[in-house]
Design an enzyme around this catalytic site. Structure first.
Site, short mmCIF file in Angstrom:
data_model
loop_
_atom_site.label_atom_id
_atom_site.label_comp_id
_atom_site.label_asym_id
_atom_site.label_seq_id
_atom_site.Cartn_x
_atom_site.Cartn_y
_atom_site.Cartn_z
N ASP A 192 0.88 -1.18 0.00
CA ASP A 192 0.00 0.00 0.00
C ASP A 192 0.91 1.22 0.00
O ASP A 192 1.00 1.96 0.98
CB ASP A 192 -0.93 0.02 1.20
N ASN A 197 1.68 6.72 3.41
CA ASN A 197 2.41 5.66 4.12
C ASN A 197 3.93 5.79 4.02
O ASN A 197 4.65 4.90 4.48
CB ASN A 197 1.97 4.30 3.61
N ASP A 211 2.08 1.06 7.59
CA ASP A 211 0.92 0.39 6.99
C ASP A 211 1.35 -0.75 6.07
O ASP A 211 1.11 -0.74 4.86
CB ASP A 211 0.05 1.39 6.23
#
Length: 266
Positions: A192, A197, A211
């Protein structure tokens, strides 16, 4: 594409199970602040020098899986240190030490998106170059993701949820395209790699990645195509090339198209 993950609006209560874990770890709970709410109801709180991530059972996400993946990656890349994790029938949660730096979508970087996009690209290249593919215990495989896409279609997910550039496909056409993936260039992917992130220091140096719940071996463009795509969601149009330049690769239109469609449907 509509992005609805972000800082929560209004008051968000700390789940009792999370309070108990913080108390067990000796982390003060009187200054806990909600900082992020995911699209599935997952919540992240800041508690002094720690962060807490909570996933209700209804989210379908097991945060302890992410904790294990973070711990595997920690000897190789800058990721949060996991100091506690637990689960119950109500959900799962973990506590990590807060990394320095700020998200690539913090005000500091929204004001300088060109530099931010390049920095995110450099950071993603560091992530891919540093993690050992042969030793990675998990995959982010095309087969599993296509199967998930088919499950979503079967349960009736609407094509209206797709990005505008994909809505011209019928469901059958989209699935047919996903059945013919391009050749693989395997790395350990973040899973992701959207802009929020990546954490950056004020000078643009990489501070770390967060994440990591879907970390696993996959084609580097599974991350890279979506990371560049997310510059448009967060900064506006015109910054994809800066991210590719930071990463050190020219755009690969076939892989970009494939992995964005796969992301959208799965």
């Amino acid at each position: 594409m509509t992005v609805i993950a972000g800082p929560p609006s209004g008051r968000v209560a700390l789940p009792p199970h999370v309070t108990s874990l913080l108390t067990l770890l000796g982390v003060a709970t009187d200054d806990v602040v909600p900082v992020w709410q995911g699209t599935t109801g997952v919540l992240t709180f800041r508690a002094g020098a720690h962060h807490v991530k909570w996933a209700p059972a209804s989210s379908g996400i097991d945060v302890t899986v992410e904790a294990d993946r973070i711990s595997w990656a920690a000897p190789h890349v800058a990721v949060p240190e996991v100091v506690g994790q637990a689960s119950s029938p109500e959900g799962s949660w973990m506590v990590t030490r807060t990394l320095p730096g700020s998200s690539a979508v913090a005000e500091r970087w929204l004001a300088d998106p060109e530099a931010a996009a390049r920095a995110v690209g450099r950071g993603l290249r560091t992530f891919h170059d540093s993690l050992p593919v042969e030793a990675c215990p998990t995959e982010w495989s095309i087969a599993a993701r296509v199967a998930n896409a088919r499950t979503r279609v079967d349960r009736g997910d609407s094509r209206a949820l797709w990005a505008p550039e994909h809505r011209g496909y019928s469901i059958g056409e989209a699935l047919s395209l996903l059945a013919s993936p391009p050749p693989l260039d395997l790395v350990v992917c973040h899973g992701d790699a959207c802009l929020p992130n990546t954490l950056l220091h004020d000078d643009g140096a990489l501070a770390g990645h967060v994440d990591l719940g879907t970390l696993g071996v996959a084609d580097r463009w599974a991350d890279l195509a979506v990371a560049a795509w997310s510059t448009g969601w967060n900064y506006g149009e015109g910054y994809e090339d800066a991210l590719y330049a930071g990463y050190g690769l020219a755009p690969d239109p076939a892989k970009i198209s494939y992995y964005r469609l796969l992301w959208d449907l799965s």
